[in-house]
Design a protein around this motif. Structure first.
Motif, PDB file in Angstrom:
ATOM      1  N   THR A  40       2.831   1.726   9.090  1.00 40.25           N
ATOM      2  CA  THR A  40       2.196   2.596  10.197  1.00 40.25           C
ATOM      3  C   THR A  40       0.602   2.454  10.064  1.00 40.25           C
ATOM      4  OG1 THR A  40       2.148   4.491   9.064  1.00 40.25           O
ATOM      5  CG2 THR A  40       4.141   3.958  10.406  1.00 40.25           C
ATOM      6  N   GLU A  41       0.030   2.923  11.253  1.00 39.38           N
ATOM      7  CA  GLU A  41      -1.356   2.843  11.236  1.00 39.38           C
ATOM      8  C   GLU A  41      -1.919   3.908  10.185  1.00 39.38           C
ATOM      9  OE1 GLU A  41      -3.429   3.129  14.902  1.00 39.38           O
ATOM     10  OE2 GLU A  41      -2.013   1.540  15.912  1.00 39.38           O
ATOM     11  N   ARG A  42      -1.097   5.086  10.155  1.00 36.99           N
ATOM     12  CA  ARG A  42      -1.521   6.184   9.191  1.00 36.99           C
ATOM     13  C   ARG A  42      -1.483   5.696   7.874  1.00 36.99           C
ATOM     14  NH1 ARG A  42      -4.451  10.010   7.761  1.00 36.99           N
ATOM     15  NH2 ARG A  42      -3.421  11.785   6.638  1.00 36.99           N
ATOM     16  N   THR A  43      -0.575   4.811   7.318  1.00 43.50           N
ATOM     17  CA  THR A  43      -0.264   4.388   6.160  1.00 43.50           C
ATOM     18  C   THR A  43      -1.483   3.367   5.774  1.00 43.50           C
ATOM     19  OG1 THR A  43       1.964   4.721   6.253  1.00 43.50           O
ATOM     20  CG2 THR A  43       1.004   2.934   4.617  1.00 43.50           C
ATOM     21  N   VAL A  44      -2.005   2.661   6.704  1.00 38.57           N
ATOM     22  CA  VAL A  44      -3.161   1.801   6.695  1.00 38.57           C
ATOM     23  C   VAL A  44      -4.490   2.643   6.467  1.00 38.57           C
ATOM     24  CG1 VAL A  44      -4.475   0.076   7.821  1.00 38.57           C
ATOM     25  CG2 VAL A  44      -2.102  -0.181   7.884  1.00 38.57           C
ATOM     26  N   HIS A  45      -4.604   3.634   6.932  1.00 38.83           N
ATOM     27  CA  HIS A  45      -5.803   4.631   6.758  1.00 38.83           C
ATOM     28  C   HIS A  45      -5.734   5.122   5.366  1.00 38.83           C
ATOM     29  CE1 HIS A  45      -7.741   4.415  10.687  1.00 38.83           C
ATOM     30  NE2 HIS A  45      -6.524   4.568  11.527  1.00 38.83           N
ATOM     31  N   ARG A  46      -4.646   5.693   5.070  1.00 38.08           N
ATOM     32  CA  ARG A  46      -4.332   6.030   3.883  1.00 38.08           C
ATOM     33  C   ARG A  46      -4.516   4.922   2.704  1.00 38.08           C
ATOM     34  NH1 ARG A  46       1.288   9.260   4.665  1.00 38.08           N
ATOM     35  NH2 ARG A  46       0.387  10.895   5.985  1.00 38.08           N
ATOM     36  N   VAL A  47      -4.057   3.808   2.670  1.00 33.94           N
ATOM     37  CA  VAL A  47      -4.276   3.026   1.629  1.00 33.94           C
ATOM     38  C   VAL A  47      -6.084   2.805   1.804  1.00 33.94           C
ATOM     39  CG1 VAL A  47      -4.208   0.336   0.999  1.00 33.94           C
ATOM     40  CG2 VAL A  47      -2.173   1.837   1.745  1.00 33.94           C
ATOM     41  N   LEU A  48      -6.376   2.448   3.060  1.00 36.29           N
ATOM     42  CA  LEU A  48      -7.912   2.175   2.848  1.00 36.29           C
ATOM     43  C   LEU A  48      -8.813   3.193   2.246  1.00 36.29           C
ATOM     44  CD1 LEU A  48      -8.173   0.460   6.321  1.00 36.29           C
ATOM     45  CD2 LEU A  48      -8.401  -0.718   3.955  1.00 36.29           C
ATOM     46  N   ALA A  49      -8.384   4.563   2.522  1.00 35.48           N
ATOM     47  CA  ALA A  49      -9.299   5.657   2.073  1.00 35.48           C
ATOM     48  C   ALA A  49      -8.925   5.623   0.471  1.00 35.48           C
ATOM     49  CB  ALA A  49      -8.737   6.793   2.714  1.00 35.48           C
ATOM     50  N   ARG A  50      -7.699   5.460  -0.037  1.00 38.23           N
ATOM     51  CA  ARG A  50      -7.448   5.462  -1.563  1.00 38.23           C
ATOM     52  C   ARG A  50      -8.432   4.301  -2.064  1.00 38.23           C
ATOM     53  NH1 ARG A  50      -2.348   5.454  -1.270  1.00 38.23           N
ATOM     54  NH2 ARG A  50      -2.112   2.925  -1.541  1.00 38.23           N
ATOM     55  N   VAL A  51      -8.245   3.297  -1.475  1.00 35.08           N
ATOM     56  CA  VAL A  51      -9.014   2.235  -2.306  1.00 35.08           C
ATOM     57  C   VAL A  51     -10.338   2.224  -2.046  1.00 35.08           C
ATOM     58  CG1 VAL A  51      -9.734  -0.255  -2.060  1.00 35.08           C
ATOM     59  CG2 VAL A  51      -7.386   0.362  -1.882  1.00 35.08           C
ATOM     60  N   ARG A  52     -11.226   3.019  -1.104  1.00 36.16           N
ATOM     61  CA  ARG A  52     -12.332   3.287  -0.815  1.00 36.16           C
ATOM     62  C   ARG A  52     -12.854   4.434  -2.081  1.00 36.16           C
ATOM     63  NH1 ARG A  52     -12.846   2.766   4.236  1.00 36.16           N
ATOM     64  NH2 ARG A  52     -11.548   4.527   4.759  1.00 36.16           N
ATOM     65  N   THR A  53     -12.207   5.406  -2.207  1.00 35.13           N
ATOM     66  CA  THR A  53     -12.203   6.361  -3.238  1.00 35.13           C
ATOM     67  C   THR A  53     -12.271   5.579  -4.722  1.00 35.13           C
ATOM     68  OG1 THR A  53     -11.352   8.212  -2.050  1.00 35.13           O
ATOM     69  CG2 THR A  53     -11.416   8.376  -4.290  1.00 35.13           C
ATOM     70  N   LYS A  54     -11.383   4.913  -4.995  1.00 35.58           N
ATOM     71  CA  LYS A  54     -11.110   4.242  -6.364  1.00 35.58           C
ATOM     72  C   LYS A  54     -12.485   3.426  -6.479  1.00 35.58           C
ATOM     73  CE  LYS A  54      -6.129   3.611  -6.935  1.00 35.58           C
ATOM     74  NZ  LYS A  54      -5.409   2.769  -6.877  1.00 35.58           N
ATOM     75  N   LEU A  55     -12.976   2.540  -5.433  1.00 37.30           N
ATOM     76  CA  LEU A  55     -14.365   1.956  -5.620  1.00 37.30           C
ATOM     77  C   LEU A  55     -15.375   2.446  -5.820  1.00 37.30           C
ATOM     78  CD1 LEU A  55     -15.549  -1.191  -5.445  1.00 37.30           C
ATOM     79  CD2 LEU A  55     -15.606  -0.677  -2.945  1.00 37.30           C
ATOM     80  N   GLU A  56     -15.713   3.634  -5.040  1.00 35.34           N
ATOM     81  CA  GLU A  56     -16.761   4.596  -5.307  1.00 35.34           C
ATOM     82  C   GLU A  56     -16.741   5.203  -6.508  1.00 35.34           C
ATOM     83  OE1 GLU A  56     -16.055   7.380  -2.052  1.00 35.34           O
ATOM     84  OE2 GLU A  56     -17.054   6.112  -0.603  1.00 35.34           O
ATOM     85  N   ALA A  57     -15.548   5.290  -7.222  1.00 33.14           N
ATOM     86  CA  ALA A  57     -15.492   6.096  -8.450  1.00 33.14           C
ATOM     87  C   ALA A  57     -16.027   4.872  -9.388  1.00 33.14           C
ATOM     88  CB  ALA A  57     -13.898   6.456  -8.985  1.00 33.14           C
ATOM     89  N   GLN A  58     -15.719   3.757  -9.225  1.00 31.99           N
ATOM     90  CA  GLN A  58     -15.778   2.614 -10.142  1.00 31.99           C
ATOM     91  C   GLN A  58     -17.294   2.203 -10.249  1.00 31.99           C
ATOM     92  OE1 GLN A  58     -13.657  -0.910  -8.983  1.00 31.99           O
ATOM     93  NE2 GLN A  58     -12.432  -1.011 -10.883  1.00 31.99           N
ATOM     94  N   LEU A  59     -17.989   2.333  -8.910  1.00 37.48           N
ATOM     95  CA  LEU A  59     -19.224   2.029  -8.632  1.00 37.48           C
ATOM     96  C   LEU A  59     -20.194   3.378  -9.387  1.00 37.48           C
ATOM     97  CD1 LEU A  59     -19.493   0.681  -5.205  1.00 37.48           C
ATOM     98  CD2 LEU A  59     -19.662  -0.541  -7.320  1.00 37.48           C
ATOM     99  N   ALA A  60     -19.885   4.604  -9.417  1.00 35.69           N
ATOM    100  CA  ALA A  60     -20.432   5.670  -9.918  1.00 35.69           C
ATOM    101  C   ALA A  60     -20.273   5.706 -11.443  1.00 35.69           C
ATOM    102  CB  ALA A  60     -19.718   6.996  -9.344  1.00 35.69           C
ATOM    103  N   ALA A  61     -19.311   5.041 -12.099  1.00 35.90           N
ATOM    104  CA  ALA A  61     -19.157   4.932 -13.527  1.00 35.90           C
ATOM    105  C   ALA A  61     -19.930   4.008 -13.914  1.00 35.90           C
ATOM    106  CB  ALA A  61     -17.538   4.692 -13.719  1.00 35.90           C
ATOM    107  N   ALA A  62     -20.114   2.760 -13.117  1.00 37.77           N
ATOM    108  CA  ALA A  62     -20.759   1.935 -13.575  1.00 37.77           C
ATOM    109  C   ALA A  62     -22.477   1.896 -13.370  1.00 37.77           C
ATOM    110  CB  ALA A  62     -20.691   0.291 -12.725  1.00 37.77           C
ATOM    111  N   GLY A  63     -22.651   2.991 -12.896  1.00 36.02           N
ATOM    112  CA  GLY A  63     -24.009   3.583 -12.485  1.00 36.02           C
ATOM    113  C   GLY A  63     -24.606   2.696 -11.383  1.00 36.02           C
ATOM    114  N   ALA A  64     -24.032   2.296 -10.404  1.00 35.22           N
ATOM    115  CA  ALA A  64     -24.487   1.680  -9.382  1.00 35.22           C
ATOM    116  C   ALA A  64     -24.829   2.561  -8.171  1.00 35.22           C
ATOM    117  CB  ALA A  64     -23.445   0.758  -8.891  1.00 35.22           C
TER     118      ALA A  64
END
Length: 64
Positions: A40-64
């Protein structure tokens, strides 16, 4: 650094989630992705949001 973070994150994703992110990175729209992966489109939105959050956390941890 960003490319490495994305590659690392993609490696850790389930196949379905990886397909969704890969299609989004190729500029497919959410409805197009939904049709292609059979979720579903809702699931796609959720997956993208979850991945975006993980990427932001990774970048923050790396000091970017």
């Amino acid at each position: 650094m960003l490319a490495e973070s994305i590659a690392e994150l993609m490696d850790g994703l389930p196949d379905d989630d990886r397909a969704i992110v890969a299609l989004r990175l190729q500029n497919y729209t959410v409805p197009e992705i939904s049709d292609r992966v059979g979720r579903t489109e809702r699931t796609v939105h959720r997956v993208l949001a979850r991945v975006r959050t993980k990427l932001e956390a990774q970048l923050a941890a790396a000091g970017a």
